[in-house]
Write a protein that holds these residues in place. Structure first.
Motif, PDB file in Angstrom:
ATOM      1  N   SER A  45      26.105 -15.416  30.549  1.00  0.00           N
ATOM      2  CA  SER A  45      24.744 -15.158  31.029  1.00  0.00           C
ATOM      3  C   SER A  45      23.511 -15.441  29.835  1.00  0.00           C
ATOM      4  N   ALA A  46      24.075 -15.045  28.621  1.00  0.00           N
ATOM      5  CA  ALA A  46      23.038 -15.112  27.452  1.00  0.00           C
ATOM      6  C   ALA A  46      22.955 -16.927  27.327  1.00  0.00           C
ATOM      7  N   GLU A  47      24.288 -17.483  26.984  1.00  0.00           N
ATOM      8  CA  GLU A  47      24.036 -18.605  27.054  1.00  0.00           C
ATOM      9  C   GLU A  47      23.373 -19.658  28.181  1.00  0.00           C
ATOM     10  N   LEU A  49      21.145 -18.548  30.151  1.00  0.00           N
ATOM     11  CA  LEU A  49      19.783 -18.256  30.178  1.00  0.00           C
ATOM     12  C   LEU A  49      19.016 -19.247  29.245  1.00  0.00           C
ATOM     13  N   ARG A  50      19.760 -19.282  28.023  1.00  0.00           N
ATOM     14  CA  ARG A  50      19.113 -20.185  26.996  1.00  0.00           C
ATOM     15  C   ARG A  50      19.156 -21.472  27.444  1.00  0.00           C
TER      16      ARG A  50
END
Length: 257
Positions: A45-47, A49-50
Motif C-alpha cells: 500500500s505504501a508503494e 500510494l507513492r
C-alpha cells in the motif's frame, strides 16, 4: 501466497506503464520494494500510494524534478504547493477552453473574425432585405474596422442595431447601398446626401455610424480606410465626401484624409 502486487499489476493500478514505474524508480521518486521469497518485487500500500501520488502530480503538469521534494515536504508546504498546482491547472483549463472555442469559431466562418453580436447583426441585415453582396461588403468592412479601430466597434454596432429597427432611416441606408452603382454626377446623389445628412444630424445615435470609428482612430488615414470601404465606386466615394462635407459644415468633427 505472496502479499502485494507485481510491477505489472501496480502499473495497471496507477494507470501507467511498467516502463514508467521503472523510470520513477530510476529517478528515486518511488522506492523499489524488496524481492519476496519467489524473487518478485511486491508493491504494498505504501508503494502504491507513492506511485499514484507521483503519477497524479505528473499528470497535473508538475515536473518530475519537483515531484520528489514536493512529496517529501511537510504538510503545510505540501498544501501550499498543491494550491499553486491547482491555480496552474485552472489557468490551463481556461486556455484550453479558449482554444476549443476558437476552433468552434473557425468552423463557423464569420465567428472567427467577428464577435457574436456583429455576426447576429449581419444575419439581421440579410433578413431586412439587403442583398448577399451588400451583407458581404458590410462583413468585410466590420472586419477591417475591428482590426484598425476595435475600440469603436461597440458604438458602431449600437448604432447599427438601432438603424435596423428604424424603418425610414433603414430605407435611406438601402438607397445609399444602391447608389454606389449610380453615375457620380447623377442628380439623385445630392438629394440622397441631403436626406442622409439630415437624418444623421437629427439623431446622435444615428450619427455614431459616421463618428464611432473616427473618434478613436489615431490617424485620418485609418478613418478614411474604414469610411471608404464599400464606397470605392466613383458614386460611392462622391456620396461619402458630400455627406462628410455636410456634417463638417454642421460642426461634426471628421478627420480629413
Amino acid at each position: 501466497m505472496s502479499n502485494g502486487l507485481t510491477i505489472g499489476q501496480a502499473a495497471t493500478f496507477a494507470g501507467v506503464t511498467v516502463k514508467t514505474v521503472r523510470h520513477y524508480h530510476k529517478l528515486g521518486l518511488v522506492a523499489e520494494p524488496e524481492r519476496d521469497s519467489s524473487g518478485y518485487r511486491r508493491y504494498g500500500s505504501a508503494e502504491l500510494l507513492r506511485l499514484v501520488q507521483v503519477r497524479t502530480l505528473a499528470a497535473a503538469g508538475v515536473p518530475l524534478a519537483e515531484t520528489g521534494p514536493l512529496l517529501d515536504a511537510d504538510a503545510e508546504e505540501f498544501a501550499t504547493a498543491l494550491v499553486a498546482v491547482e491555480q496552474e491547472l485552472t489557468s490551463r483549463i481556461t486556455e484550453l477552453t479558449e482554444r476549443r472555442d476558437m476552433l468552434h469559431r473557425l468552423a463557423e466562418g464569420d465567428r472567427a473574425l467577428l464577435p457574436d453580436r456583429a455576426v447576429a447583426l449581419l444575419e439581421r441585415m440579410a433578413g431586412r432585405g439587403f442583398t448577399r453582396e451588400e451583407v458581404a461588403a458590410s462583413r468585410e468592412g466590420l472586419v477591417l474596422a475591428r482590426a484598425l479601430a476595435p475600440d469603436g466597434l461597440d458604438d458602431y454596432l449600437d448604432a447599427l442595431e438601432l438603424a435596423l429597427d428604424d424603418a425610414p432611416f433603414l430605407a435611406l441606408i438601402k438607397q445609399g447601398a444602391e447608389a454606389v452603382d449610380w453615375e457620380p454626377d447623377d442628380p439623385r446623389l445630392e438629394e440622397l446626401v441631403d436626406a442622409m445628412a439630415d437624418a444623421y444630424l437629427a439623431d446622435p445615435q444615428r450619427l455614431k455610424i459616421v463618428t464611432s470609428f473616427q473618434a478613436r482612430t489615431e490617424t485620418a488615414t485609418r478613418y478614411r480606410l474604414i469610411s471608404r470601404f464599400g464606397n470605392q465606386s466613383p458614386a460611392g466615394a462622391r456620396m461619402a465626401d458630400l455627406i462628410e462635407a455636410r456634417l463638417r459644415a454642421a460642426g461634426v468633427v471628421i478627420p480629413r484624409g
